[in-house]
Write a protein that holds these residues in place. Structure first.
Motif, PDB file in Angstrom:
ATOM      1  N   SER A  87      -1.153 -13.167   6.578  1.00 15.34           N
ATOM      2  CA  SER A  87      -2.211 -12.045   6.795  1.00 15.34           C
ATOM      3  C   SER A  87      -1.145 -10.926   6.747  1.00 15.34           C
ATOM      4  N   VAL A  88      -1.805  -9.842   6.221  1.00 17.87           N
ATOM      5  CA  VAL A  88      -1.064  -8.595   6.286  1.00 17.87           C
ATOM      6  C   VAL A  88      -1.932  -7.379   6.812  1.00 17.87           C
ATOM      7  N   TYR A  89      -1.567  -6.720   7.638  1.00 17.02           N
ATOM      8  CA  TYR A  89      -2.385  -5.536   8.372  1.00 17.02           C
ATOM      9  C   TYR A  89      -1.815  -4.320   7.947  1.00 17.02           C
ATOM     10  N   SER A  90      -0.606  -4.028   7.425  1.00 19.50           N
ATOM     11  CA  SER A  90      -0.135  -2.775   7.105  1.00 19.50           C
ATOM     12  C   SER A  90      -0.982  -2.188   5.855  1.00 19.50           C
ATOM     13  N   GLY A  91      -1.299  -0.793   6.088  1.00 21.00           N
ATOM     14  CA  GLY A  91      -1.830  -0.229   4.866  1.00 21.00           C
ATOM     15  C   GLY A  91      -3.334  -0.545   4.912  1.00 21.00           C
ATOM     16  N   LYS A  92      -4.021  -1.048   5.871  1.00 16.75           N
ATOM     17  CA  LYS A  92      -5.308  -1.465   5.648  1.00 16.75           C
ATOM     18  C   LYS A  92      -6.172  -0.497   6.965  1.00 16.75           C
ATOM     19  N   THR A  93      -7.406  -0.478   6.794  1.00 14.70           N
ATOM     20  CA  THR A  93      -8.217   0.471   7.576  1.00 14.70           C
ATOM     21  C   THR A  93      -8.446  -0.560   8.753  1.00 14.70           C
ATOM     22  N   ILE A  94      -9.200   0.278   9.719  1.00 15.67           N
ATOM     23  CA  ILE A  94      -9.470  -0.291  10.992  1.00 15.67           C
ATOM     24  C   ILE A  94     -10.475  -1.598  10.729  1.00 15.67           C
TER      25      ILE A  94
END
Length: 202
Positions: A96-103
Motif C-alpha cells: 500500500s502506498v499513501y504518498s501523493g494521494k488525497t485524503i
C-alpha cells in the motif's frame, strides 16, 4: 476372331495401358491435391484454445477457484487471461502506498488489503477465525496458498490485467500493483474475451 489372335491381344494390351495411364494420372492428381492441402495446413497459424476470466471478488473461497482453474487450463496448453476489476484487483497488490494521494484516497487505501495474504472467506469468517481455520485445512490437504497460486499462474504464462478504471476509482497506483501485471480497460477485456473458447466470471 480367336482369343489368341495377335490383333486381339494387342488391342487388349492397348486398352489396359490406356486404363492404367488414366488411373495413374488420376492418382497423381489426387496425390498432388493431398500434398497441397497438407502444405496449406502446415503453413496456417495453429489455433490454441483460450480461457478468459473476469475476477471481481477478493474473497478467498471465490478467488482461489479462479487461479486453480487458470493454472489447470495453462497446464493443458491453453492461453489464459485474467482481468481484475472492483474488489478482485486487490489480489494484484503487493503493498500500500499513501504518498501523493488525497485524503479520500488515503482512507480508501487504509481500508483496502495490502497483499493477497489478507483475504478472508465470504461466509463464517467469524472475525477471522473461520478464515484461519480454512487456511489450516488447506495446508493440511497440501493446497497452495493464494499468493503461491498467483505466482504459479504467472510462471505458467497466464496474463494478469488490472482494470484502470477501478484503480482510478479506488485510488490504487501502479506502484502498488505487481510488476508482472498489465493494465487495461473495457476495450482490453472485450478484445481478450472476443476470441476466447471459455469465458468465466468470479
Amino acid at each position: 476372331m480367336e482369343f489368341n489372335d495377335p490383333k486381339l491381344k494387342e488391342y487388349i494390351d492397348q486398352l489396359v495401358d490406356e486404363k492404367l495411364s488414366e488411373k495413374t494420372k488420376e492418382f497423381s492428381a489426387q496425390f498432388d491435391t493431398i500434398q497441397n492441402t497438407l502444405a496449406t495446413l502446415k503453413a496456417a497459424p495453429q489455433t490454441t484454445e483460450k480461457v478468459t476470466m473476469l475476477v471481481t471478488s477478493f474473497e478467498l473461497d471465490k478467488i482461489m477457484p479462479a487461479f486453480i482453474i487458470a493454472n489447470g487450463a495453462a497446464s493443458f496448453g491453453m492461453d489464459v487471461t485474467l482481468f481484475f476489476t472492483l474488489w478482485g484487483i486487490n489480489a494484484l497488490k503487493d503493498k500500500s502506498v499513501y504518498s501523493g494521494k488525497t485524503i479520500k484516497e488515503k482512507l480508501i487505501t487504509m481500508m483496502l488489503p495490502s497483499t493477497p495474504q489478507t483475504t478472508t472467506i465470504s461466509r463464517l469468517n467469524m472475525l477471522g477465525v473461520g478464515t484461519e481455520m480454512m487456511k489450516m485445512m488447506m495446508k493440511e490437504n497440501n493446497i497452495e496458498t493464494l499468493p503461491d497460486l498467483i505466482d504459479l499462474s504467472v510462471e505458467m504464462g497466464a496474463k494478469l490485467i488490472a482494470c484502470q478504471m477501478t484503480m482510478g476509482m479506488m485510488g490504487i497506483t501502479t506502484e502498488e500493483i505487481r510488476k508482472d501485471v498489465e493494465f487495461g480497460g473495457v476495450a482490453t477485456y472485450i478484445e481478450e474475451a472476443s476470441d476466447a473458447t471459455i469465458t468465466l466470471t468470479f
